[in-house]
Write a protein that holds these residues in place. Structure first.
Motif, short mmCIF file in Angstrom:
data_model
loop_
_atom_site.label_atom_id
_atom_site.label_comp_id
_atom_site.label_asym_id
_atom_site.label_seq_id
_atom_site.Cartn_x
_atom_site.Cartn_y
_atom_site.Cartn_z
N GLN A 32 65.16 68.00 53.49
CA GLN A 32 63.76 66.83 53.15
C GLN A 32 62.39 67.68 53.42
OE1 GLN A 32 65.57 67.37 56.14
NE2 GLN A 32 64.43 66.79 58.00
N ASN A 85 77.50 56.55 54.68
CA ASN A 85 76.70 56.41 55.59
C ASN A 85 76.85 55.64 56.70
OD1 ASN A 85 74.60 57.37 56.77
ND2 ASN A 85 73.21 55.16 57.27
N PRO A 86 77.06 55.96 58.11
CA PRO A 86 77.26 58.07 59.03
C PRO A 86 78.31 59.53 58.04
CG PRO A 86 77.38 56.37 60.74
CD PRO A 86 77.75 55.90 59.32
N PRO A 92 78.29 60.74 64.23
CA PRO A 92 77.95 59.43 63.86
C PRO A 92 76.78 58.60 64.87
CG PRO A 92 79.93 58.76 63.79
CD PRO A 92 79.46 59.86 64.84
N SER A 93 77.35 59.43 66.35
CA SER A 93 76.17 58.73 67.43
C SER A 93 76.43 59.52 68.61
CB SER A 93 76.10 57.08 67.54
OG SER A 93 78.06 57.36 68.67
N VAL A 94 75.09 59.72 69.26
CA VAL A 94 75.23 60.75 70.49
C VAL A 94 76.41 59.54 71.68
CG1 VAL A 94 73.46 58.07 71.74
CG2 VAL A 94 73.38 60.61 72.28
N ASN A 122 69.50 67.70 61.06
CA ASN A 122 68.64 66.46 62.34
C ASN A 122 69.54 66.76 63.50
OD1 ASN A 122 65.66 67.86 61.77
ND2 ASN A 122 67.07 66.88 60.08
N ARG A 123 70.89 66.23 63.51
CA ARG A 123 71.65 65.61 64.47
C ARG A 123 71.68 66.30 64.87
NH1 ARG A 123 76.96 63.57 61.58
NH2 ARG A 123 76.01 61.55 60.77
N ARG A 152 70.05 64.51 67.75
CA ARG A 152 71.22 63.26 68.34
C ARG A 152 71.23 63.82 69.75
NH1 ARG A 152 73.99 60.65 64.40
NH2 ARG A 152 72.51 59.12 64.40
N MET A 180 63.66 62.71 57.89
CA MET A 180 64.60 61.89 57.22
C MET A 180 63.87 60.08 56.72
SD MET A 180 66.88 64.54 57.04
CE MET A 180 68.77 64.03 57.10
N VAL A 225 68.24 53.24 57.73
CA VAL A 225 69.39 53.91 57.04
C VAL A 225 69.42 55.05 57.46
CG1 VAL A 225 71.47 54.25 55.13
CG2 VAL A 225 70.44 52.09 55.55
N THR A 226 68.85 55.99 56.67
CA THR A 226 68.48 57.42 56.95
C THR A 226 67.96 58.44 58.54
OG1 THR A 226 65.97 57.12 55.87
CG2 THR A 226 67.86 57.68 54.13
N CYS A 227 67.28 57.29 58.42
CA CYS A 227 67.19 57.52 59.92
C CYS A 227 68.10 57.85 60.65
CB CYS A 227 65.85 56.93 60.92
SG CYS A 227 66.16 57.20 62.85
N LYS A 228 69.17 56.62 60.65
CA LYS A 228 70.20 56.66 62.05
C LYS A 228 71.37 57.64 61.19
CE LYS A 228 70.14 52.00 63.44
NZ LYS A 228 69.75 50.43 62.50
N PHE A 229 71.20 57.97 60.42
CA PHE A 229 72.06 58.88 59.78
C PHE A 229 71.82 60.44 60.84
CE2 PHE A 229 73.46 63.23 58.17
CZ PHE A 229 74.74 62.84 57.66
N THR A 230 70.35 60.36 61.92
CA THR A 230 70.93 61.86 62.19
C THR A 230 69.81 61.05 64.00
OG1 THR A 230 68.19 61.97 61.43
CG2 THR A 230 70.22 63.64 60.42
N ARG A 231 69.53 60.07 63.79
CA ARG A 231 69.26 59.28 65.53
C ARG A 231 70.01 58.36 65.69
NH1 ARG A 231 65.60 62.50 67.49
NH2 ARG A 231 66.31 61.62 69.13
N ASP A 232 69.91 58.29 67.02
CA ASP A 232 70.25 56.67 67.01
C ASP A 232 69.19 55.97 68.07
OD1 ASP A 232 72.90 57.16 67.68
OD2 ASP A 232 72.28 59.58 68.68
#
Lengths: 519, 513, 420
Positions: free
Chosen positions: A143, A242-243, A297-299, A373-374, A377, C18, C85-92
Motif C-alpha cells: 500500500q 478477511n482476516p 488474525p489478532s494480537v 503491517n501485522r 500487531r 491500509m 475491515v482493512t485495518c483489522k486485517f493488520t491491527r487490533d
C-alpha cells in the motif's frame, strides 16, 4: 504554525482554494505517526502550516517557487509512512501528491512503468500482472507509494532475483529551485522513460543512496520504474476471507520451500550456495516473530502461540522458486536446492504440518507484501534494532550476532522488547546473493521508555559498527553526524551539495543531513 | 527645471602589453615549478615531459581535438596521488587520469594541458573473494590478466565484447562499457571504490567508507552511499570528479560446461523480437547480435578480401547466445534452458544452430573469444580500413531498426557505403534496454575520407539523438550535444562539479564541465 | 468512556494506510484499489480513518479546537466500514467504532450534528421517520394488501418495511413485492402499519446516542410485546443497526433477517421455486450495512494490557460474516440470470455513498461515490446492478444519472418476482 503573510494566498491562487488547507482538522492528519516520539524527540513535532495537493509537475514547481519566494519549507511525501515526513520545524507545508495518482504508461516490451507519486505497489503490480510483468514490492507493504519507496529503499521480497535499490529509470525531478531536472533518458526530449542513467554527469547518483534524501532535495513528480518478467496468473491469486487470506499460485511455476537448518551458520552457508548456483527468486531467513505475526488474525492469537512457536521455528530459510522460462526451471532448481539442503543437513518443513500452515503465505508476501503491517500487531510498535546496511551475507550474520542481538537482549531485560531467544533475523539475499542486509526485529509498546530504549539501541548499532569497522545501520537525518566523521566525512559532502542545491533550505531542511549536529 | 545628470562613462583600459619573452619566461617558470613540485612527490624518475611521450597522450583514436599534457607522472601509491592533486589545486593545474594503454573516445586527452596521472602500471589484484563473487583490483589490470587470475578461483570477469589487450578493467567498469551478459543481476558490477577526490582527500564508497580495506571488517560489498550514490555519480564521469584507485567488482561463477547457439536473422527486428522473448524467459548468459559487416570484421584474418567474402556469406544479422552450466547439475541446467531456448525460437520462427551457415570458423571463434581480449595487433574494428569511428548509445531494441535506417540514410548522404557499417546490438538487463553500436571503418591515410567520415559521424550522432538515443557515455562532441538540449541537467552538473572540484582541476572540459 | 476507550487505538495507529485501500492481495486493478470513498473525494489524509484517528487524538489531547472544518472532516464519512475491515486485517483496532464515537463526542460537545442532518433528526423525533412524513401514513404502502396488522393480531414474522420503503413512492414496490412474496409462500407474516417507527439508524449515524437509545429501546420493547419471533426487513440500513447497534441497547429476543436471507432460506427449503427465465446479466452490490455492517457486534467492555492485549479478550468483526452469499445464491438460482462480479465485493465492497448522514449533508459527495460504483459495475458488462437496500438503490440511481449510464438498478426481489 502559520505561513508568512501572503504565502497562503499565493498557494491558493496557484492551486485553487480546495487544494490548499491550513485548518488544524486537516493538518493534524499529517502530524503524527509511529516512531515519532523517538526520532523527533530532539526537535519536537509540529502540525504542518498547511497541506497542499498539487495536480501536476507544474503545480509542484509553482509550490516550490512560492516556498522560495516566501521562505517557508515544504516536505514532499508519498504515502507518508516514515517520520521524516512529519514537520520538525514550524512554517512547513506538506506537499501531498494524492491528485497525482496515475499510471501513465506500462511498456510491456521494455519492461517499465511510468507512475506518479500516489500510485501504490499493489496498484502497479495489479496492472503489470495483466501483461505478464511484476515489480518487487516494498516490505513496508504493497500500500505504499512506488515513487517514495524507490527513492527511499526499493527493497522487497523478490529482491534475490529482482535486486534492490536499482529500480529507478527516467524521472522528472523538481529541484529545490523549482526547475525540473530530467533524469536518465528523460534528458533527451525524444527518448522517453526507459533508462535511468543520465547523459553527461550521472545525477541519478544524487537521487538516493543507502536511503533517500527524504525530500531534502526537492520532489520527484513522475518516475519510470523497472518491471520484471512474471509467469503467473493475471490476477493475484488469493482465496479465503478477511482476516485469513491464503495465496494460491500454480505450483508448477511457483514453489515455496521452508527449510529448517540445524544452526544459523548452516543456513548462511545455504544462502551462499543458492547464490552461487544462481537459483531461486526469493531467499530469506524468516524469523519466527515475523512468520507468526503474519499468520495472526489478532494480537491474542499471536501471544497464545508465541511461546511454543518460538521454540519450533528456528533457523528457517524461505526459498521461493519461480519458473520464469517454464516449469522445467522449477524442476531443475528444486533438484539443486535438494542437493544443497542435504549437504547442509537441512530439513524441509512438511506441507502437512502446522508449521507449514503458519508459514505458507510467505510466498504471497514475497510477491505482494500484504502481511508485513501485522508486525505492529505484536506489541503496538515495531522496528528493527538496526540494520538495512548492505554488504555480504556473512557481514549480515556478523552484524546480527556480534552486536545487534546483545542489544536486543538488553532491551528484553528491561522489559521493553518482547521475549525472543531465536537469534533469527529477517536476513535477506539480494541479486542472487551478491548483496545482503539483515533486520533483527524488535517489538515494543508505544511508550516513551520503550521508545527511548529502541532509539538508543538503534544509534548504538551505528556506533558499534563504526567501532568494529563493520557495516553500519542506515543513519537517518541527524544520525549522519555519528557516522560521517568515521566514514570519509561523507556527511560534509552531502551537506555541501544540499546547501548548493537548496540554498534557502526550503526542501525538508533537516534531510538528508541537518545543518547542525543535534544539540 | 531639474538639474541635468551626465551619463557615467566607464572605460576599461587595456592591460600593458607584455613582451613575448616575459610571457614565455613566466610559462617556463610555471612549468619548472610544476615539475619540481611533482618530482618532490613522485621522484624524478616518475615524471616526464619527453615530447614523444607527451605526444602519445595528446590524441587518441577519436575525432576529438588534441591536447598536450605538460607532464605525465607515474605515481607509486595512493598517497602520492593525493599529494599531486592537492598540489594541483595550489598550482591550478589540470589533472587527467589514464589507465588503459589505448584511448578511444577522447576522455583521457588533456584538453587543457596539465598533468596526466598514468595508472596503467597499477596491476595489483588485491583479492579474489570466491565466496562473495568479488575481486578488488587496481586500474592497470587488464581483462586477460584478471580472467587468468579469476579462473583459478572458479570465477570469471564480466567481459565486454572483445576488449583491447591493454583495456583497463577498472576504466571499462567506470565507463559502464556494456557487458556481454544481459543478466539483470550482473548489470551494475561495481561494489565499492576508492577515490581521490578533487580536493586530494581520500574517499571510499559503500561499506569501504568505514575503514581502509586492510582494517575494514566488511567484505567491501555494500555499494550504496554513504550519503549519496557515489558509485553512480562517478560512473561515466570521465575522471572529472576524482581518480579511482581501486574497484571492488563482481566476478561471476565460471561455467563448467557451455553451449553456443547462432541464430541467423533477416532483420534487426527479428533478432530483437527473439532477444526480447529470451530476456523474459531469463535464461542464458552471453547474448548479442552482430550484423554481417561487424561479423566479417571480427572473423576476417587475411585482410579486406576475406572480409568481403565473409560479409557476402553471412546472414544479415546473427544473434549469438550462450547457455552454460555451473557447479551443480550442469548438464541438466543446459538441458532445461536449451529446451526453453528452442521452444522460444520456434515461437519466433527462427532457427538457431550450433554453427553459422557458410562460415564454419565462426563457431570456434566465439567459443574461444567470449572471455578473451582481442589478440591480434590490429583491432577488429580497424581491420577493414585501418581505423574506425564509433557511435554508441543506449536505446531500446524495438527502436534499433529506426536507428539503423537513419544511420544508413546519413551514410548515403555522405557517400559512404552503408553496408560497410558494423552494427552491434547488446541487450541490457534482460533486454529492457540495449547498447547499440555502429562501427564506421575508414582509411586514416585518406584525408578526404577522414573528413567525410567525421562529418558523417557528427551528423549521424545528431540524427541518433533526435531519434531518442541516450548518450550516457557522453564523450567529446556528444557531451556538447546532450548538454545543449538539457539545460537544467547541465547547470546542476556544473553545481556539483563546483562543490567537489572548485578549482576545476579534474579533467577539465570533459562532459562540458 | 466514549472516545477515551479508544485512546490505545488512537495512539498506536502507525499510519500504515491500509485503511485507505482494499487489502493488497485483493487488489485487481489501479482504478478499483481504494476502499474509502471519503479519501477518494477529499484527498487529504484527514479524510481517512488514519486522519480521523489523528483528529480524535488531537481533540482529546486538547491540541486543537473545533472549527467548521473539524465537523466537515468528521461527517464526510459514510461509515461504510471499509477502513474497519482493512485495518483489522493488520491491527487490533476499531476504526468504525472510533468514527461513531467521534460523532457522539461532537454531539456531546454541542457541535453536532450538522444543519443538513437536523430536519431528518427532528422528523424522527416528531414523525418516527426521517422523511418529514406524517406517522399516520406509514402503513399506506400496504393498504391494498391483505396482511395481518401485528398491533391487532399476532404473527410470527414481522415484515419491517423501514422508513424509505414505506414512504418513497419510487421504492414502495420493493416492500410490496417482498411482503407479497412472504404471503405467497405461506409465511405467518404481519406488519406494524402506522405503529412501525424508524429504526433510528439515521440518528446514531450522526452521533445522537441518547435519542437512538430511546428509540431503539422502544422498538425492542414493541417487538417483544407483540411476541415477534422473527423480524424481516428489506432495508440494509435497518438490518445493520438491528444487528450491530441494538444489542447494546436491550435484550434481542427475536431473530433479525434481511429479506435476501429469507429468500435464500425459502429456496433452500424448496418453498420458493422459479417458473420463468429472466435473461439478464447482473452484478450484485453488497450494501455496507448488509455486508460489513451486518455482523453482530461484540459488546466488549475491557482494557488494553501489556503488549496491547485486550482484557478480557475481545471478539472482533472482520467484515466477513455479513450477508454475502444469500443474495448471490438467490441470483444464481434464478433461471437465465448471469451474475458477473465487480472487482470490489463482499468485505471490500465500495460503498454506494449514501450512508452516515452523507446523503443529506453532502449530496455531491454521495453522488460522486455512487458514480464510481456505477462505473465499476459497467466494467463488468452487466445490464443491471442488483442490490437490496433503499439507500443504495436510490443513491446508485442518482449515480447512473451522473454517469450518464445505461445501467439499471433493481432490487433483488423484483427479479425474483419476475421469475416466479
Amino acid at each position: 504554525m502559520s505561513l508568512p503573510p501572503g504565502a497562503y494566498e499565493a498557494l491558493e491562487n496557484a492551486l485553487g482554494a480546495e487544494n490548499v488547507c491550513d485548518d488544524p482538522a486537516v493538518t493534524s492528519g499529517y502530524s503524527y505517526m509511529w516512531l515519532l516520539y523517538s526520532t523527533h524527540a530532539q526537535s519536537g513535532r509540529y502540525r504542518p502550516a498547511a497541506v497542499v495537493l498539487p495536480g501536476s509537475t507544474k503545480d509542484v514547481q509553482t509550490i516550490v517557487k512560492i516556498a522560495n519566494r516566501y521562505k517557508f519549507s515544504y516536505i514532499p511525501v508519498g504515502t507518508n509512512l516514515l517520520p521524516p515526513t512529519i514537520p520538525a520545524r514550524p512554517d512547513t507545508i506538506i506537499i501531498d501528491p494524492k491528485r497525482m495518482d496515475k499510471i501513465l504508461q506500462i511498456d510491456t516490451q521494455n519492461m517499465y512503468a511510468v507512475v506518479e507519486p500516489y500510485v501504490t505497489y499493489a496498484q502497479l503490480q495489479a496492472e503489470a500482472m495483466k501483461v505478464g510483468l511484476t515489480i518487487t514490492v516494498a516490505e513496508a507493504g504493497a500500500q505504499v507509494s512506488v515513487v517514495a519507496n524507490n527513492m527511499f529503499q526499493g527493497m522487497g521480497g523478490t529482491g534475490h532475483k529482482f535486486g534492490y535499490n536499482r529500480g529507478i529509470l527516467g524521472c522528472d525531478w523538481v529541484l529545490p529551485n523549482g526547475e525540473i531536472l530530467y533524469i536518465g533518458s528523460r534528458g533527451n526530449p525524444h527518448a522517453g522513460w526507459f533508462w535511468g542513467d543520465c547523459a553527461g554527469l550521472n545525477l541519478k547518483g544524487l537521487l538516493r543512496a543507502d536511503s533517500g534524501h527524504c525530500g531534502g532535495l526537492g520532489m520527484v513528480t513522475t518516475m519510470a520504474v523497472k518491471l520484471f518478467p512474471y509467469p503467473g496468473p493475471k490476477t493475484f491469486p488469493v482465496k479465503g476471507a478477511n482476516p485469513d487470506f491464503k495465496v494460491d499460485f500454480p505450483k508448477d511455476l511457483f514453489r515455496l520451500n521452508l527449510i529448517k537448518f540445524p544452526d544459523r551458520k548452516k543456513l548462511i552457508e545455504a544462502m551462499y550456495e543458492i547464490g552461487h548456483a544462481e537459483i531461486a527468486a526469493a531467499v530469506h531467513e524468516e524469523p519466527a516473530s515475523m512468520v507468526l505475526s503474519g499468520a495472526s488474525p489478532s494480537v491474542e492469537y499471536f501471544w497464545e502461540k508465541w511461546p511454543e512457536f518460538m521454540k519450533q521455528w528456528r533457523n528457517v530459510l524461505s526459498v521461493t522458486l519461480i519458473g520464469f522460462s517454464s516449469p522445467r526451471q522449477v524442476v531443475y532448481e528444486q533438484k539443486v536446492l535438494d542437493q544443497i539442503v542435504e549437504e547442509l543437513g537441512g530439513q524441509y518443513i512438511r506441507e502437512d504440518s502446522e508449521l507449514w500452515r503458519i508459514g505458507e503465505d510467505n510466498i504471497g508476501e514475497q510477491i505482494r507484501t500484504g502481511l508485513s503491517n501485522r508486525l505492529f500487531r505484536v506489541a503496538g510498535d515495531f522496528f528493527v534494532i538496526g540494520g538495512f546496511g548492505f554488504d555480504s551475507i556473512d557481514q549480515s550474520y556478523k552484524m546480527s550476532e556480534e552486536y545487534m542481538w546483545p542489544l536486543i537482549e538488553e532491551g528484553q531485560r528491561k522489559g521493553h522488547f518482547i521475549p525472543d531467544d531465536t537469534h533469527n533475523d529477517w536476513l535477506n539475499s539480494y541479486q542472487l546473493g551478491h548483496f545482503s542486509e539483515t533486520e533483527p526485529l524488535i517489538f515494543f509498546e508505544h511508550d516513551l521508555d520503550a521508545g527511548a530504549t529502541f532509539i538508543t539501541s538503534y544509534m548504538k548499532t551505528i556506533q558499534e559498527a563504526l567501532k568494529r569497522k563493520m557495516c553500519t545501520t542506515w543513519p537517518l537525518g541527524p544520525m549522519n553526524y555519528i557516522a560521517g566523521p568515521h566514514m570519509c566525512n561523507y556527511h560534509e559532502l552531502v551537506l555541501n551539495i544540499k546547501r548548493k542545491l537548496d540554498p534557502r533550505l526550503t526542501s525538508n531542511p533537516d534531510y538528508p543531513v541537518p545543518q547542525q549536529p543535534p544539540g | 527645471m531639474t538639474e541635468k545628470v551626465l551619463a557615467k562613462v566607464d572605460y576599461l583600459k587595456p592591460l600593458p602589453d607584455m613582451p613575448y619573452d616575459v610571457v614565455m619566461a613566466g610559462r617556463r617558470e610555471y612549468h619548472e615549478r610544476v615539475r619540481t613540485s611533482l618530482a618532490d612527490i613522485v621522484g624524478n624518475d616518475r615524471i616526464t615531459d619527453d615530447q614523444q611521450v607527451l605526444e602519445r597522450y595528446s590524441h587518441d583514436k577519436s575525432f576529438e581535438p588534441a591536447g598536450r599534457p605538460s607532464f605525465v607522472v607515474y605515481p607509486e601509491n595512493v598517497e602520492q596521488i593525493c599529494r599531486i592533486v592537492k598540489k594541483a589545486n595550489e598550482l591550478l593545474l589540470p589533472v587527467v587520469p589514464a589507465s588503459s594503454g589505448t584511448h578511444c573516445y577522447g576522455a583521457a586527452i588533456p584538453r587543457m594541458g596539465g598533468v596526466v596521472i598514468d595508472l596503467s602500471a597499477w596491476k595489483t589484484i588485491y583479492k579474489i573473494d570466491h565466496r562473495n563473487r568479488a575481486t578488488r583490483i587496481q586500474p592497470g589490470v587488464t581483462y586477460d590478466e584478471l580472467q587468468r587470475a579469476l579462473e583459478s578461483h572458479g570465477l570469471r570477469a564480466l567481459f565486454p565484447l572483445l576488449p583491447r589487450k591493454d583495456q583497463s578493467v577498472v576504466t571499462s567498469h567506470l565507463e559502464a562499457q556494456p557487458k556481454l551478459i544481459p543478466e539483470f543481476n550482473y548489470s551494475e558490477p561495481i561494489y565499492t571504490a576508492e577515490i581521490v577526490l578533487p580536493s586530494g582527500d581520500l574517499f571510499r564508497t559503500g561499506t569501504a567508507a568505514v575503514a581502509p580495506p586492510e582494517a575494514n571488517k566488511t567484505d567491501l560489498i555494500g555499494p550504496w552511499g554513504p550519503g549519496f550514490d557515489w558509485n553512480r555519480l562517478y560512473t561515466r564521469a570521465q575522471g572529472t570528479l576524482g581518480i579511482v584507485t581501486w574497484l571492488n567488482i563482481m566476478a561471476e561463477p565460471l561455467p563448467t560446461r557451455e553451449k553456443l547457439f547462432f541464430t541467423p536473422c533477416n532483420s534487426i527486428d527479428q533478432a530483437a523480437h527473439f532477444t526480447y522473448r529470451l530476456g523474459k524467459k531469463w535464461i542464458g548468459y552471453e547474448c548479442f547480435t552482430l550484423n554481417r559487416a561487424a561479423l566479417a570484421m571480427m572473423l576476417a584474418e587475411h585482410g579486406p578480401d576475406e572480409y568481403r567474402t565473409i560479409k557476402e556469406n553471412a546472414p544479415a544479422y546473427l544473434q549469438i547466445f550462450c547457455i552454460a552450466g555451473l557447479k551443480r547439475f550442469p548438464d541438466e541446467r543446459i538441458a532445461y534452458q536449451e529446451a526453453d531456448f528452442f521452444e522460444t525460437a520456434r515461437e519466433c520462427n527462427v532457427s538457431p544452430s550450433v554453427q553459422v551457415p557458410h562460415i564454419p570458423r565462426a563457431a570456434s571463434f566465439f567459443a574461444t573469444h567470449l572471455r578473451q581480449c582481442w589478440d591480434r595487433d590490429v583491432y577488429w574494428k580497424d581491420m577493414y580500413k585501418g581505423a574506425s569511428a564509433e557511435i554508441f548509445f543506449i536505446t531500446t531494441m524495438d527502436r534499433a531498426a529506426a536507428h539503423i535506417a537513419a544511420l544508413q540514410q546519413e551514410a548515403i548522404r555522405f557517400g559512404y557505403d552503408p553496408s560497410d557499417i558494423g552494427v552491434y546490438l547488446q541487450p541490457i538487463e534482460n533486454g529492457r534496454a540495449a547498447h547499440l553500436e555502429f562501427i564506421i571503418p575508414y582509411d586514416p591515410g585518406n584525408a578526404y575520407e577522414v573528413r567525410r567520415v567525421k562529418d558523417l559521424w557528427i551528423n549521424a550522432s545528431e540524427a541518433m539523438y533526435r531519434l531518442g538515443a541516450v548518450f550516457t557515455r557522453a564523450y567529446g562532441y556528444w557531451a556538447d550535444m546532450v548538454n545543449r538540449c538539457n539545460a537544467v541537467q547541465y547547470a546542476t552538473a556544473r553545481q556539483i562539479k563546483e562543490i567537489l572540484d572548485p578549482n576545476n582541476i579534474m579533467n577539465p572540459g570533459k562532459l562540458g564541465l | 468512556m466514549g472516545l477515551e476507550k479508544y485512546r490505545w487505538d488512537l495512539v498506536n495507529c502507525e499510519r500504515c494506510s491500509m485503511c485507505k485501500w482494499v487489502h493488497p492481495w485483493s487488489i485487481k486493478s489501479r482504478d478499483r484499489a481504494r476502499i474509502c470513498p471519503s479519501m477518494q473525494k477529499y484527498k487529504y489524509d484527514a479524510y481517512s480513518a488514519q486522519g480521523r484517528f489523528d483528529l480524535a487524538r488531537a481533540l482529546l489531547e486538547g491540541e486543537i479546537d473545533f472549527t467548521p472544518k473539524t465537523l466537515e472532516v468528521i461527517y464526510t464519512c459514510t461509515l461504510c466500514g471499509g477502513c474497519d475491515v482493512t485495518c483489522k486485517f493488520t491491527r487490533d483496532m476499531e476504526p468504525l467504532e472510533v468514527l461513531h464515537e467521534l460523532r457522539k463526542y461532537v454531539v456531546q460537545k454541542g457541535k453536532g450534528p450538522l444543519p443538513g442532518h437536523v430536519p431528518a433528526v427532528e422528523s424522527i423525533r416528531k414523525n418516527n421517520n426521517p422523511w418529514l412524513q406524517p406517522a399516520a401514513r406509514r402503513g399506506h404502502w400496504a393498504r391494498k394488501m391483505k396482511v395481518k396488522d401485528i398491533m391487532k393480531e399476532r404473527a410470527e414474522v414481522l415484515y419491517f418495511a423501514g422508513c424509505t420503503y414505506s414512504y418513497n413512492a419510487n421504492l414502495q414496490h420493493v416492500a410490496q413485492a417482498t411482503l407479497q412474496l412472504l404471503i405467497d409462500t405461506g409465511v405467518d407474516v404481519g406488519i406494524l402499519g402506522a405503529a412501525e417507527a424508524c429504526c433510528a439508524s439515521p440518528v446514531i449515524k450522526v452521533g445522537m446516542e441518547e435519542l437512538f437509545r430511546e428509540r431503539a429501546a422502544k422498538n425492542i420493547e414493541l417487538f417483544y410485546d407483540r411476541g415477534i419471533k422473527t423480524v424481516i426487513t428489506s432495508c440494509a440500513g435497518c438490518y445493520g443497526v438491528f444487528k450491530s447497534q441494538y444489542p447494546a441497547v436491550g435484550d434481542m429476543k427475536f431473530e433479525v433477517l434481511h429479506s435476501v436471507e429469507y429468500l435464500d432460506r425459502l429456496i433452500r427449503e424448496k418453498r420458493l421455486s422459479f417458473t420463468k427465465t429472466v435473461p439478464l446479466k447482473v452484478t450484485w452490490h453488497d450494501p455496507c450495512h448488509l455486508g460489513r455492517g451486518g455482523e453482530a457486534q461484540d459488546l466488549w467492555e475491557g482494557v488494553r494490557i501489556k503488549w496491547g492485549l485486550s482484557d478480557p479478550p475481545r471478539h472482533r468483526n472482520y467484515g466477513t460474516n455479513g450477508i454475502y452469499d444469500p443474495p448471490r445464491n438467490v441470483i444464481r438460482a434464478i433461471p437465465g440470470v448471469e451474475l458477473i462480479e465487480m472487482e470490489r465485493i463482499r468485505e471490500f465492497s465500495w460503498c454506494c455513498g449514501a450512508g452516515g448522514g452523507v446523503k443529506s449533508a453532502f449530496p455531491d459527495f454521495a453522488v460522486a461515490t455512487a458514480k464510481e460504483r456505477i462505473e465499476e459495475a459497467q466494467e463488468t458488462g452487466a445490464e443491471v446492478l442488483v442490490t437490496s437496500c433503499p439507500w443504495c438503490e436510490s443513491n446508485l440511481s442518482d449515480g447512473i444519472t451522473a454517469a450518464g449510464s445505461q445501467l439499471r438498478v433493481m432490487s433483488l426481489v423484483e427479479i425474483v418476482r419476475q421469475a416466479m
